[in-house]
Design a protein around this motif. Structure first.
Motif, PDB file in Angstrom:
ATOM      1  N   GLU A 142       0.828  -1.204   0.000  1.00  0.00           N
ATOM      2  CA  GLU A 142       0.000   0.000   0.000  1.00  0.00           C
ATOM      3  C   GLU A 142       0.867   1.261   0.000  1.00  0.00           C
ATOM      4  N   VAL A 143       1.916   1.257   0.802  1.00  0.00           N
ATOM      5  CA  VAL A 143       2.820   2.406   0.852  1.00  0.00           C
ATOM      6  C   VAL A 143       3.495   2.612  -0.502  1.00  0.00           C
ATOM      7  N   LEU A 144       3.948   1.519  -1.116  1.00  0.00           N
ATOM      8  CA  LEU A 144       4.608   1.623  -2.416  1.00  0.00           C
ATOM      9  C   LEU A 144       3.646   2.126  -3.482  1.00  0.00           C
ATOM     10  N   THR A 145       2.415   1.674  -3.418  1.00  0.00           N
ATOM     11  CA  THR A 145       1.416   2.122  -4.393  1.00  0.00           C
ATOM     12  C   THR A 145       1.193   3.624  -4.289  1.00  0.00           C
ATOM     13  N   HIS A 146       1.079   4.125  -3.053  1.00  0.00           N
ATOM     14  CA  HIS A 146       0.885   5.582  -2.874  1.00  0.00           C
ATOM     15  C   HIS A 146       2.102   6.351  -3.379  1.00  0.00           C
ATOM     16  N   ALA A 147       3.301   5.820  -3.161  1.00  0.00           N
ATOM     17  CA  ALA A 147       4.505   6.507  -3.625  1.00  0.00           C
ATOM     18  C   ALA A 147       4.530   6.595  -5.143  1.00  0.00           C
ATOM     19  N   LEU A 148       4.175   5.502  -5.816  1.00  0.00           N
ATOM     20  CA  LEU A 148       4.161   5.518  -7.275  1.00  0.00           C
ATOM     21  C   LEU A 148       3.043   6.406  -7.817  1.00  0.00           C
ATOM     22  N   ALA A 149       1.907   6.405  -7.148  1.00  0.00           N
ATOM     23  CA  ALA A 149       0.769   7.209  -7.607  1.00  0.00           C
ATOM     24  C   ALA A 149       1.046   8.696  -7.515  1.00  0.00           C
ATOM     25  N   SER A 150       2.012   9.081  -6.694  1.00  0.00           N
ATOM     26  CA  SER A 150       2.328  10.504  -6.579  1.00  0.00           C
ATOM     27  C   SER A 150       3.004  11.031  -7.841  1.00  0.00           C
ATOM     28  N   ASP A 151       3.630  10.138  -8.633  1.00  0.00           N
ATOM     29  CA  ASP A 151       4.334  10.556  -9.841  1.00  0.00           C
ATOM     30  C   ASP A 151       3.704  10.021 -11.126  1.00  0.00           C
ATOM     31  N   LEU A 152       2.751   9.104 -10.997  1.00  0.00           N
ATOM     32  CA  LEU A 152       2.180   8.458 -12.172  1.00  0.00           C
ATOM     33  C   LEU A 152       0.659   8.505 -12.129  1.00  0.00           C
TER      34      LEU A 152
END
Length: 327
Positions: free
Chosen positions: A20-30
């Protein structure tokens, strides 16, 4: 950038919270769409749909080497076209993560996500070659569907080890390096073709040494990059010259006697990027574009650590510049 994140929820080194944390990190740039795999082959189907839809710029595989292999086969379901197909990115979530580590990515999922975000911001990517395995025309395996592999394939002994590990995992055992070592020993004890191999290598004519066939091979490992695998943090190099920038390398042994296995196992464990196993029972070939391995009896076959059953003949092609990867 429009991206699809393909998540294997069974990835051995990630938790639901980490994902979940990784998904939020990627969603911030993509501009991110997330899909979780639900069955074997689902990652391939998701990547193929993204490719054929024409609106996805990037497919991110969050999982181990098996998940990455499925995503790659989905991206290349209609053949390689690096200029138009989505790029591939990898966040390692398996126990070994050979492909990601061979690309130079950190083995830690959080660090790898940070490296991926940095690469996306910098526009850092490379185009890599891949291996393709097909059923050999005129053989009983002629109708076997073609399949791409990212870092290795194996015909015979090492594929038998992979199959034994998969059986243990289905029984609830964790995929650890100790488990692999135990299965290597057990596979050796039951190996029926130790003293005289049943594999024959065929290459197109016109090679520099004039050789077209090599018979009585007992083990064959095909590498698309180096290292071949890792034992913990130790890289193993049967084919040190293998590279994503060339075609395929082949390492084979013609004998699996106890003394030969002890010798070459020691050489593998001490192998380096400058020197791999060598000796009178070892065959090493570099940058092969096309070749076929035939077996006198059905033998186990694996690609990227995924056991694919028994085969009697496989044709291999090294395809340069097959896929763009964010690194």
């Amino acid at each position: 950038m429009r991206a699809l994140l393909v998540v294997n929820p069974a990835a051995t080194t990630t938790s639901a919270r980490t994902r979940e944390v990784l998904t939020h990190a990627l969603a911030s740039d993509l501009k991110l769409e997330v899909a979780q795999t639900q069955y074997r082959g689902h990652a391939r189907d998701l990547a193929q749909q993204a490719t054929e839809g024409g609106e996805t710029d990037l497919v991110v595989a969050l999982g181990g080497d098996g998940t990455v292999n499925e995503v790659v086969n989905g991206l290349l379901a209609n053949g390689p076209d690096p200029d138009s197909h989505p790029r591939l990115a990898v966040v390692p979530g398996g126990s070994t993560n050979v492909f990601a580590r061979a690309l130079g990515l950190p083995n830690d999922v959080v660090e790898a996500t940070g490296a991926l975000l940095d690469a996306l911001r910098d526009g850092s990517e490379r185009t890599i070659g891949l291996g393709l395995a097909t059923g050999t025309p005129g053989s009983e395996d002629e109708g076997v569907p073609e399949r791409w592999f990212t870092f290795c394939a194996g015909f015979g002994f090492d594929a038998g080890v992979v199959g034994r590990v998969e059986q243990q995992r289905e029984r609830g055992k964790r995929s650890t390096h100790a488990l692999y070592v135990r299965q290597v020993v057990r596979q050796f004890l039951i190996e029926a073709n130790r003293r005289r191999g049943v594999l024959t290598l065929e290459r197109p004519g016109g090679t520099e040494d004039g050789a077209e066939t090599v018979e009585n091979l007992a083990l064959a490992i095909i590498c698309n990059t180096a290292p071949w695998t890792y034992l913990g943090n130790r890289p193993i190099y049967p084919s040190p010259d293998a590279s994503f920038d060339t075609a395929l390398d082949l390492f084979a042994l013609s004998k699996l006697s106890p003394s030969a296995v002890a010798r070459y196992a020691t050489q593998l464990l001490t192998s380096t990027p400058q020197r791999g196993p060598h000796g009178k029972h070892a065959l090493s070939l570099h940058d092969l574009t096309n070749f076929t391995l035939h077996s006198q009896v059905p033998l186990p076959f694996q690609m990227d650590g995924d056991h694919l059953g028994l085969r009697t003949s496989v044709t291999f092609t090294g395809v340069r510049r097959a896929l763009r990867v964010i690194v």
